[in-house]
Motif scaffolding. Structure first.
Motif, mmCIF file in Angstrom:
data_model
loop_
_atom_site.group_PDB
_atom_site.id
_atom_site.type_symbol
_atom_site.label_atom_id
_atom_site.label_comp_id
_atom_site.label_asym_id
_atom_site.label_seq_id
_atom_site.Cartn_x
_atom_site.Cartn_y
_atom_site.Cartn_z
ATOM 1 N N PRO A 195 -48.425 50.771 31.140
ATOM 2 C CA PRO A 195 -48.001 50.615 32.548
ATOM 3 C C PRO A 195 -47.141 49.363 32.791
ATOM 4 O O PRO A 195 -46.507 49.242 33.825
ATOM 5 C CB PRO A 195 -49.326 50.492 33.285
ATOM 6 N N ARG A 196 -47.131 48.433 31.841
ATOM 7 C CA ARG A 196 -46.294 47.249 31.986
ATOM 8 C C ARG A 196 -46.004 46.713 30.582
ATOM 9 O O ARG A 196 -46.603 47.121 29.603
ATOM 10 C CB ARG A 196 -46.990 46.177 32.825
ATOM 11 N N GLY A 197 -45.094 45.752 30.557
ATOM 12 C CA GLY A 197 -44.759 45.158 29.272
ATOM 13 C C GLY A 197 -43.441 45.694 28.725
ATOM 14 O O GLY A 197 -42.661 46.350 29.421
ATOM 15 N N SER A 198 -43.228 45.419 27.450
ATOM 16 C CA SER A 198 -41.969 45.784 26.800
ATOM 17 C C SER A 198 -42.249 46.398 25.442
ATOM 18 O O SER A 198 -43.293 46.134 24.817
ATOM 19 C CB SER A 198 -41.062 44.555 26.616
ATOM 20 N N VAL A 199 -41.312 47.224 24.986
ATOM 21 C CA VAL A 199 -41.375 47.840 23.668
ATOM 22 C C VAL A 199 -40.082 47.482 22.929
ATOM 23 O O VAL A 199 -38.986 47.848 23.362
ATOM 24 C CB VAL A 199 -41.527 49.369 23.739
ATOM 25 N N PHE A 200 -40.213 46.756 21.816
ATOM 26 C CA PHE A 200 -39.080 46.456 20.949
ATOM 27 C C PHE A 200 -39.089 47.474 19.813
ATOM 28 O O PHE A 200 -40.113 47.627 19.128
ATOM 29 C CB PHE A 200 -39.165 45.036 20.389
#
Length: 454
Positions: free
Chosen positions: A439-444
């Motif tokens: 639901p939040r954050g980042s994906v590299f």
């Protein structure tokens, strides 16, 4: 040794080419018309000779009056036509206007034709006819042909000369028109080259010729790329100077504090030394990152097939005791092969885990995933941090760029980690991208090429 030819301008090349072309065309026209006219006159002379021969066979010419009668009946000009009669007894009778004598001893024939040139008389078409005891040597003058050729050649020479004069004026104008955009482009490029430290302006881009338009467009693209590199280098130097200035100022400030108050207040010495140690360590990390980035810019990598799943399991197992966030790995149990450099991929994954650790709450998980397709292997690092705004995702891989500078100042780092990761990914012929996590954050996501199947 022959001196090298000086470079020529557009105008010189076009004028030389046009002059050569026009002279060649003129020569071809003169030869074609001359040959055509000559052949036509030869056919006419041959037809006239055939008619005259037919008259001679029916009329035995024995005197000049008979010859005039036969000649006029054939429609020939008696002033340009005559015959020689070789009698059976070896004597020769000639019928020439004005009772002139003829000397054929110095005459010469044109090869493969019936043409003969008689000295002091001109060019003639010759034909031999035998009737009874006599041999008639018929000579038909080609004076009309030569006169026509002289006039024709003179007219053609005058026409070609006038065409050449007018054409050179036109070519000069055309050459100046064609070379003007090139000269302007070259002058603008020289001005741009004279100030290499300044952002280069766009070069003029003429609408035509198309080749110069395309060349100017390519130059402008090259200048734009150079300007971007120059701007990045300036920003890099400015940011590096700023990042180094802060720890150096802190170190010098604490040294001055020790010098001024160390004797009277020895309790400030341990605290100041702690600040000095902390800032010097920060400066050391910054310099190491700069060196890593410099080496990455010049590195030459030999990519080999390797098991990314095994490498990821090792990195996650080694990194978990160092952080508070729970780490998990989602990867197949079987080997996942990709083309890459083991040390660089280890550094890439470690840097992405460092980044996730810095910007994630202590109790939120960090997930490492491996996603495979027939041609690619994608390594993902997903966190539950604050995330990265969409407008910043384009710039986060630039040197010293940090999202939300006010919050980033509270987090250790130089802003070089993701720039190094991006460069290492490029060296491994891969691609890196960042997306929003749910639901939040980042994906590299780092995408690598799968090895070719044997």
């Amino acid at each position: 040794m022959k001196a090298p030819q000086a470079p020529r301008s557009y105008a010189d090349i076009i004028r030389h080419s046009f002059t050569s072309l026009l002279l060649t065309i003129g020569l071809v026209i003169v030869l074609t018309v001359s040959i055509t006219l000559t052949v036509d006159q030869l056919f006419r002379a041959q037809e006239q000779a055939a008619r005259l021969s037919a008259n001679l066979q029916t009329t035995q010419v024995s005197n000049f009056a008979d010859w005039l009668t036969v000649n006029r009946g054939s429609g020939l000009n008696s002033h340009n036509t005559f015959i020689l009669i070789k009698n059976a007894d070896g004597s020769t009778t000639s019928f020439l206007p004005g009772a002139r004598k003829i000397d054929t001893s110095g005459a010469w024939s044109v090869p493969f034709t019936h043409l003969i040139y008689i000295k002091n008389m001109g060019l003639y078409f010759s034909e031999t006819l035998k009737t009874g005891q006599r041999t008639y040597l018929l000579y038909i003058g080609m004076h009309v042909l030569l006169g026509n050729l002289h006039v024709l050649i003179a007219v053609l020479i005058i026409a070609i000369g006038l065409s050449l004069l007018i054409g050179l004026l036109f070519v000069r104008r055309l050459a100046n028109r064609i070379s003007k955009p090139t000269i302007e482009l070259a002058q603008a490029a020289q001005q741009a080259a004279a100030t290499p430290a300044v952002t280069q302006p766009k070069l003029p881009q003429p609408a035509e010729p198309v080749e110069i338009h395309q060349l100017a467009e390519d130059f402008n693209q090259l200048l734009a790329a150079q300007n971007n590199r120059l701007q990045r280098e300036r920003q890099f130097i400015s940011d590096a100077s700023h990042e180094l200035r802060t720890p150096i100022a802190t170190i010098r400030g604490n040294l001055k504090l020790i010098e001024r108050r160390g004797d009277q207040h020895p309790e400030v010495i341990p605290e100041s030394l702690g600040f000095i140690d902390q800032e010097s360590l920060r400066m050391q990390h910054l310099i190491e990152n700069l060196l890593h980035l410099s080496r990455a810019d010049r590195a030459d990598v030999d990519l080999q097939p390797l098991d990314v799943a095994k490498l990821a399991r090792g990195v996650v197992a080694h990194y978990q005791p160092l952080v508070s966030q729970p780490l998990s790995l989602e990867a197949p149990e079987t080997p996942v092969m990709a083309l890459g450099d083991s040390d660089m991929l280890h550094q890439i994954l470690t840097a992405l885990l460092d980044n996730a650790h810095k910007y994630s709450p202590a109790d939120q998980p960090i997930v490492v995933r491996l996603i495979t397709t027939a041609q690619t292997v994608t390594l993902q690092v997903a966190d539950q941090g604050a995330g990265i705004p969409a407008e910043d995702r384009t710039y986060i891989f630039e040197r010293f760029y940090r999202v939300d500078a006010s919050r980033s100042n509270q987090i250790e780092g130089s802003g070089l980690g993701l720039a190094i990761v991006s460069q290492l990914v490029k060296l491994n012929h891969g691609q890196i991208a960042v997306t929003e996590n749910q639901p939040r954050g980042s994906v590299f996501a780092v995408t690598l090429q799968a090895p070719p199947k044997s």
